[in-house]
Design an enzyme around this catalytic site. Sequence first.
Site: not given
Length: 86
Positions: A48-49
Amino acid sequence: MKTVSLRNGVIMPMIGYGVYQVDPAECERCVSDALKVGYRMIDTAQAYHNEEGVGAAVAKSGIPRNELFLVSKIWISNYGYEKAKD
């Protein structure tokens, strides 16, 4: 918030706040808001960073770490204790 008692006696929330597709620039604010309204389980993933935003919100929340459940998934290339710590 509904909870479930695990076999080891830990009380775990049955509902968590997921940050899938939450923009990294907005993640800290979103998680902070979720914690303020009572969420105690946060679900994130390396893909998802936005884990930095989750971490910053948790750190600034003042909620004791033992009251929070952080669920995360890592890339297969990072499996294993030593790699996951990085």
